[in-house]
Design a protein around this motif. Structure first.
Motif, PDB file in Angstrom:
ATOM      1  N   ASP A 121       0.871  -1.236  -0.066  1.00 58.96           N
ATOM      2  CA  ASP A 121       0.110   0.015  -0.060  1.00 58.96           C
ATOM      3  C   ASP A 121       0.866   1.330   0.026  1.00 58.96           C
ATOM      4  O   ASP A 121       1.943   1.396   0.566  1.00 58.96           O
ATOM      5  N   PHE A 122       0.446   2.364  -0.633  1.00 57.67           N
ATOM      6  CA  PHE A 122       0.954   3.788  -0.373  1.00 57.67           C
ATOM      7  C   PHE A 122       0.257   4.455   0.787  1.00 57.67           C
ATOM      8  O   PHE A 122      -0.912   4.194   1.057  1.00 57.67           O
ATOM      9  N   TYR A 164      -2.541  11.521  -3.244  1.00 60.91           N
ATOM     10  CA  TYR A 164      -3.569  10.742  -2.735  1.00 60.91           C
ATOM     11  C   TYR A 164      -4.507  10.478  -4.013  1.00 60.91           C
ATOM     12  O   TYR A 164      -4.822   9.289  -4.479  1.00 60.91           O
ATOM     13  N   ALA A 167      -2.228   8.676  -6.667  1.00 60.04           N
ATOM     14  CA  ALA A 167      -1.747   7.181  -6.207  1.00 60.04           C
ATOM     15  C   ALA A 167      -2.905   6.251  -6.240  1.00 60.04           C
ATOM     16  O   ALA A 167      -2.750   5.049  -6.462  1.00 60.04           O
ATOM     17  N   SER A 168      -4.292   6.843  -5.824  1.00 62.54           N
ATOM     18  CA  SER A 168      -5.303   5.843  -5.601  1.00 62.54           C
ATOM     19  C   SER A 168      -5.684   5.577  -7.221  1.00 62.54           C
ATOM     20  O   SER A 168      -6.537   4.242  -7.356  1.00 62.54           O
ATOM     21  N   ASN A 171      -2.965   2.287  -7.231  1.00 65.41           N
ATOM     22  CA  ASN A 171      -2.825   1.335  -6.144  1.00 65.41           C
ATOM     23  C   ASN A 171      -3.457   1.597  -4.740  1.00 65.41           C
ATOM     24  O   ASN A 171      -4.301   2.803  -4.855  1.00 65.41           O
ATOM     25  N   ARG A 172      -3.741   0.554  -3.951  1.00 64.95           N
ATOM     26  CA  ARG A 172      -4.361   1.123  -2.781  1.00 64.95           C
ATOM     27  C   ARG A 172      -3.515   2.068  -1.871  1.00 64.95           C
ATOM     28  O   ARG A 172      -2.582   1.882  -1.751  1.00 64.95           O
ATOM     29  N   THR A 173      -4.113   3.332  -1.497  1.00 68.96           N
ATOM     30  CA  THR A 173      -3.630   4.088  -0.904  1.00 68.96           C
ATOM     31  C   THR A 173      -4.465   4.892  -0.036  1.00 68.96           C
ATOM     32  O   THR A 173      -5.658   4.721   0.192  1.00 68.96           O
ATOM     33  N   HIS A 174      -3.468   5.256   1.203  1.00 68.76           N
ATOM     34  CA  HIS A 174      -4.213   5.696   2.551  1.00 68.76           C
ATOM     35  C   HIS A 174      -3.889   7.033   2.742  1.00 68.76           C
ATOM     36  O   HIS A 174      -2.567   7.710   2.525  1.00 68.76           O
ATOM     37  N   LEU A 226       5.445  10.453  -0.161  1.00 70.23           N
ATOM     38  CA  LEU A 226       4.929   9.104  -0.925  1.00 70.23           C
ATOM     39  C   LEU A 226       5.519   7.945  -0.179  1.00 70.23           C
ATOM     40  O   LEU A 226       6.559   7.536  -0.423  1.00 70.23           O
ATOM     41  N   LEU A 228       5.852   4.024   0.791  1.00 69.77           N
ATOM     42  CA  LEU A 228       5.198   2.530   0.363  1.00 69.77           C
ATOM     43  C   LEU A 228       5.610   1.665   1.544  1.00 69.77           C
ATOM     44  O   LEU A 228       6.628   1.512   2.041  1.00 69.77           O
TER      45      LEU A 228
END
Length: 285
Positions: A121-122, A164, A167-168, A171-174, A226, A228
């Motif tokens: 996840d990011f 965000y 990146a979303s 990839n799955r990003t928070h 960012l 990872l």
């Protein structure tokens, strides 16, 4: 690629003509473990900079992204020459600032202290906790004394949002989270990991954010990260953390990180640094 242009900096910022380009880079990228080469420039050259704090981790690479000049610096140096506690953080930050950079985007590998922040996840953090011990944290060692207030927004919220969004898409990003920075180079003990997670309430853990973010902000630049996730630190039973694991997960996601940078950099407003520079107002005694 053009050869290395050796440049001894005697004043800052440098002029575009000294670099042989039409404008100075507005954005600087600091690459973490695994990201030692820019790999996303359409045209680039290297600059060797001598700073008042010695040489940076490596030559700074300057190239074009979407028509704009961007600076890139590998935090650990190519070949990963510098461990976290020996990185020349002051030279790195000063070199980017001297080249005219106003916005710094960092890419780093981190461990997760939350079950829902999974490896791969990011994470785009918005706060940090400093658990380092013996680094050079400031440019203001005297006789000038300055106290920089970055507590409310250490990471730039506008750039965080852009990271965000982009990146979303890949990839799955928070968005949001607290990064605890430890001294290294060893990984946490199980007891330490439990404290960072259960007592301090931190979300991710790494070894390089501090004093990088402190120094960048002291120079009036904006900063965003960012991150990872490569592992669950050691609080998860039977989840050993190794350097090989970190490098492997990073290498699997590097192309995605580069794609995010390519998408975000052209979207950054060219006046976003104005608010970041306000931390310097009324900061010095």
């Amino acid at each position: 690629m053009v050869g290395v242009r050796k440049l001894t900096v005697t004043r800052a910022p440098v002029s575009p003509s000294e670099l042989g380009i039409d404008s100075l880079p507005y954005v600087g990228v600091i690459g973490g473990s695994g990201l030692y080469e820019a790999g996303f420039f359409s045209d680039y050259f290297e600059v060797q900079i001598h700073t008042p704090y010695g040489l940076p981790s490596d030559n700074v690479v300057i190239g074009r992204v979407g028509g704009e000049w961007v600076a890139f610096l590998p935090r650990h140096g190519r070949g990963h020459r510098y461990p976290p506690h020996r990185i020349p953080y002051r030279a790195n930050a000063w070199a980017l600032w001297a080249l005219g950079v106003k916005v710094v985007i960092s890419v780093s590998a981190v461990g997760s202290l939350r079950q829902d922040f999974a490896p791969g996840d990011f994470v785009i953090p918005d706060q940090f906790f400093d658990a380092t011990k013996g680094r050079e944290y400031t440019f203001f060692d005297g006789p000038r004394t300055c106290h920089i207030q970055i507590g409310l927004e250490p990471f730039n919220p506008i750039i965080n949002q852009l990271l965000y969004e982009e990146a979303s898409r890949v990839n799955r990003t928070h968005l949001g989270g607290c990064y605890v920075c430890i001294e290294g180079p060893r990984f946490s003990t199980k007891a330490e990991s439990r404290v960072w997670r259960d007592v301090y309430g931190c979300d991710i853990i790494g070894m390089t954010l501090v004093p990088e973010i402190n120094l960048v902000r002291e120079l009036g630049m904006c900063y965003s990260l960012l991150a990872l996730v490569t592992d669950y630190d050691i609080w998860v039973p039977h989840q050993p953390v190794t350097a090989e694991l970190v490098e492997r997960v990073m290498s699997e996601k590097l192309d995605l990180a580069r794609k995010v940078l390519l998408s975000v950099i052209p979207r950054i407003p060219r006046d976003v640094h104005v608010k970041c520079e306000e931390v310097l107002k009324n900061a010095c005694v």
